[in-house]
Scaffold this active site. Sequence first.
Site, PDB file in Angstrom:
ATOM      1  N   ARG A  88       0.845  -1.183   0.000  1.00 58.36           N
ATOM      2  CA  ARG A  88       0.000   0.000   0.000  1.00 58.36           C
ATOM      3  C   ARG A  88       0.887   1.242   0.000  1.00 58.36           C
ATOM      4  O   ARG A  88       1.859   1.324   0.730  1.00 58.36           O
ATOM      5  CB  ARG A  88      -0.893   0.012   1.254  1.00 58.36           C
ATOM      6  CG  ARG A  88      -2.142  -0.833   1.067  1.00 58.36           C
ATOM      7  CD  ARG A  88      -3.118  -0.641   2.208  1.00 58.36           C
ATOM      8  NE  ARG A  88      -2.820  -1.492   3.327  1.00 58.36           N
ATOM      9  CZ  ARG A  88      -2.460  -1.061   4.534  1.00 58.36           C
ATOM     10  NH1 ARG A  88      -2.344   0.230   4.776  1.00 58.36           N
ATOM     11  NH2 ARG A  88      -2.222  -1.914   5.496  1.00 58.36           N
ATOM     12  N   TYR A 223      -0.857  -3.406  -7.182  1.00 56.35           N
ATOM     13  CA  TYR A 223      -0.892  -4.093  -5.889  1.00 56.35           C
ATOM     14  C   TYR A 223      -2.301  -4.015  -5.261  1.00 56.35           C
ATOM     15  O   TYR A 223      -2.894  -2.925  -5.167  1.00 56.35           O
ATOM     16  CB  TYR A 223       0.152  -3.501  -4.920  1.00 56.35           C
ATOM     17  CG  TYR A 223      -0.045  -4.070  -3.539  1.00 56.35           C
ATOM     18  CD1 TYR A 223       0.237  -5.424  -3.290  1.00 56.35           C
ATOM     19  CD2 TYR A 223      -0.601  -3.318  -2.513  1.00 56.35           C
ATOM     20  CE1 TYR A 223      -0.007  -5.984  -2.044  1.00 56.35           C
ATOM     21  CE2 TYR A 223      -0.839  -3.870  -1.264  1.00 56.35           C
ATOM     22  CZ  TYR A 223      -0.549  -5.205  -1.040  1.00 56.35           C
ATOM     23  OH  TYR A 223      -0.811  -5.764   0.186  1.00 56.35           O
ATOM     24  N   GLY A 224      -2.804  -5.152  -4.828  1.00 60.72           N
ATOM     25  CA  GLY A 224      -4.182  -5.277  -4.350  1.00 60.72           C
ATOM     26  C   GLY A 224      -4.633  -4.234  -3.340  1.00 60.72           C
ATOM     27  O   GLY A 224      -5.746  -3.713  -3.429  1.00 60.72           O
ATOM     28  N   GLY A 225      -3.785  -3.922  -2.382  1.00 63.11           N
ATOM     29  CA  GLY A 225      -4.174  -2.965  -1.340  1.00 63.11           C
ATOM     30  C   GLY A 225      -4.392  -1.556  -1.887  1.00 63.11           C
ATOM     31  O   GLY A 225      -5.031  -0.721  -1.252  1.00 63.11           O
ATOM     32  N   CYS A 275       1.074  -9.216  13.209  1.00 65.20           N
ATOM     33  CA  CYS A 275       0.892  -9.421  14.648  1.00 65.20           C
ATOM     34  C   CYS A 275       0.004 -10.619  14.943  1.00 65.20           C
ATOM     35  O   CYS A 275      -0.593 -10.700  16.018  1.00 65.20           O
ATOM     36  CB  CYS A 275       0.305  -8.176  15.287  1.00 65.20           C
ATOM     37  SG  CYS A 275       1.433  -6.795  15.262  1.00 65.20           S
ATOM     38  N   LYS A 277      -2.753 -11.817  13.088  1.00 60.28           N
ATOM     39  CA  LYS A 277      -4.184 -11.748  12.781  1.00 60.28           C
ATOM     40  C   LYS A 277      -4.655 -12.974  11.999  1.00 60.28           C
ATOM     41  O   LYS A 277      -5.635 -13.623  12.378  1.00 60.28           O
ATOM     42  CB  LYS A 277      -4.446 -10.482  11.978  1.00 60.28           C
ATOM     43  CG  LYS A 277      -5.901 -10.148  11.789  1.00 60.28           C
ATOM     44  CD  LYS A 277      -5.981  -8.776  11.179  1.00 60.28           C
ATOM     45  CE  LYS A 277      -7.358  -8.399  10.728  1.00 60.28           C
ATOM     46  NZ  LYS A 277      -7.284  -7.305   9.752  1.00 60.28           N
ATOM     47  N   ASP A 292     -10.166 -10.047   7.714  1.00 56.70           N
ATOM     48  CA  ASP A 292      -9.626  -8.696   7.502  1.00 56.70           C
ATOM     49  C   ASP A 292     -10.551  -7.540   7.879  1.00 56.70           C
ATOM     50  O   ASP A 292     -10.118  -6.629   8.563  1.00 56.70           O
ATOM     51  CB  ASP A 292      -9.173  -8.549   6.046  1.00 56.70           C
ATOM     52  CG  ASP A 292      -8.182  -7.408   5.852  1.00 56.70           C
ATOM     53  OD1 ASP A 292      -7.451  -7.086   6.805  1.00 56.70           O
ATOM     54  OD2 ASP A 292      -8.139  -6.830   4.749  1.00 56.70           O
TER      55      ASP A 292
HETATM   56  C1  SPV Z   1      -3.323  -5.122   5.208  1.00 58.09           C
HETATM   57  O1  SPV Z   1      -2.217  -4.650   4.916  1.00 58.09           O
HETATM   58  O2  SPV Z   1      -3.903  -4.848   6.263  1.00 58.09           O
HETATM   59  C2  SPV Z   1      -3.974  -6.078   4.292  1.00 58.09           C
HETATM   60  C3  SPV Z   1      -3.492  -6.177   2.926  1.00 58.09           C
HETATM   61  O3  SPV Z   1      -4.940  -6.683   4.664  1.00 58.09           O
HETATM   62  S1  SPV Z   1      -3.947  -4.815   1.954  1.00 58.09           S
HETATM   63  O4  SPV Z   1      -4.918  -5.268   0.987  1.00 58.09           O
HETATM   64  O5  SPV Z   1      -2.749  -4.355   1.305  1.00 58.09           O
HETATM   65  O6  SPV Z   1      -4.514  -3.805   2.806  1.00 58.09           O
HETATM   66 MN    MN Z   2      -5.795  -5.757   6.441  1.00 53.45          MN
END
Ligand code: SPV
Ligand code: MN
Length: 630
Positions: A88, A223-225, A275, A277, A292
């Site tokens: 991200r 990138y997905g985020g 951490c 999750k 998530d």
């Molecule tokens: C996170 O970074 O908290 C994620 C992956 O779950 S992202 O889609 O990049 O946010």
């Molecule tokens: Mn997340």
Amino acid sequence: MGKNYLDILKERLDEPNYKKLMAINNPYLHEFVAKYIELCNPDSIFVSDGSDEALQYIREAAIKTGEEMPLAIPGHTVHFDGYYDQARDREHTKFLLPKGVDLGPTIKAMDRDEGLREIHEILKDIMKGHELYVCFYCLGPTNSVFSIPCVQLTDSSYVAHSENILYRQGYEEFIKRGPTKEFFKFVHSEGELDERKTSKNIDKRRIYIDLEEDTVYSTNTQYGGNTIGLKKLAMRLAINHASKEGWLTEHMLIMGVHGPKGRVTYFTGAFPSLCGKTSTAMLEGESIVGDDIAYIRNINGEARAVNVEKGVFGIIQGINSKDDPIQWKVLHSPVEIIFSNVLVTEDKRVHWIGKDGEVPPRGYNHSGEWWIGKKDAEGKEIPCSHPNARFTVELKHFENVDPKLHDPEGVPVGAIVYGGRDSDTWVPVQEAFDWVHGIVAKGAALESERTAAVLGKEGVREFNPMSNLDFLSIPVGKYIQANIEFGKKLSKKPKIFGVNYFLRDKETGEFLNDKVDKRVWYKWMELRVHGEVGAIKTPTGYIPKYEDLKRLFKEVLGKDYSKEDYMKQFMIRVPENLAKIDRIKKIYETKVPDAPQIVFEVLEAERKRLEEARNKYGDYITPDKFEEVD
Ligand code: SPV
Ligand code: MN
């Protein structure tokens, strides 16, 4: 727009796609789609109605465009993001705010007019040479008070394919709702691609969030985020709506903890990245609803939660057959999975950091051709897979998926857990005294230490209230207040717990717990929710009694749990807890101009309790000094 939007659609869409779009009776939607077709100028347009044929079309498009490549196991594909597009982009993710609106110093924002002008300039003709996919989804289960319909425009077949795996289809939801402006909109373009099919113009990578129009723009990234609109982009829009409407959008897992006699108690849990999750959501013996994002609403006085998603975009690093048997099994099954930024060998198999077996000597990864010892332009050795390499798969393929995943009513929340990476302060598990204490002293005080793998100094603590800081679209203080208010209105309040999987021995620096010990903490918390075990009252919360843990360690893990271990793990470390209170107080004083007064009151009361205990028993206090309660 010069032309009438219907004329644009008629001109640019072929007959079948035009028909699919027009089956939704919503002029606002049509106008929006037409506007971005005209601006982005794609070569062709595909409208997804969520049918099997449409999903198959997108799967095939991802292969045809080269954004994904098939792997040896049927259903598996791999996608690569650019070498500098692996996470991200906090720097270029900004809220577009009208004059006079201020979200405070911790949230990145810019002038709305200026941002809209810039992003629309970037979007001009950006889809030339690409196909545009128009996709409809629903955040949360369909036919539910939680449902939020969304439209995603993207020229990335990988993004559309990912969303088909991760989200419930929403075409029918749009048809049902007819002419409404109430839906979220996402415009994404990967921009020009290089020969490896990764976004070329990273300097023009932007993620701009317009809360006024419930629209997010994302450009020149894959990138997905940054790109999967329904994930972290929608989360920012939803936090804003939730705050206005009295519900919560949280960066939380949802799991069913299985108690005695077949009882299932649902927990939500917030943990910053790295951490624990995912490993918590996947805990052996329990069931998973989500890993998530959760929406939580007050329904007849009860907190109820849904998973916004139906799939997992999970970190793959470290997954091995011993620690993660359920994920391991899925990753080796012939089901639909997109691997991203892993290592691919010549025989089209994948490898990642921490996988069982030897690292293959060479292959192809996010850096192109790869071999052991390869260095990047900065002279840094490139690992076989990126630490943020991921897999995208539907939850239905996991054997521990909870049967209530799609329940339109959600699941009742019995407990909320907050946890960070903390080597020296919190005990492994503790229960807050009440809702407000939990929200402030556990949730709003959440921090996480950077690991060696992440930028910056190891051990530096990052403030991350409710692990939601990156996604807040309202000022931090307002968000904390909304959490407090939410609980006040519930007739049945979930219990709040703080956990710490990373506590180390004061002398040796060794971790004090095994990874699997958390299974016991969850069983203990479940019993606490139902008042079936007592506890010990310490200055920071209620902790377990030794006898209860001894029994649970035996029952759950077949382990003998020694009193000595218990005393070390659950010793209250007064100086560290006081230092944490100072840190958190200072942040709320200096960086959160709208911090509610109650935050300071709760922290002050905790300081007083710690100081009183210190006066009586010293700096490090074993649990036997404190009183037992029911
Ligand atoms: C996170 O970074 O908290 C994620 C992956 O779950 S992202 O889609 O990049 O946010
Ligand atoms: Mn997340």
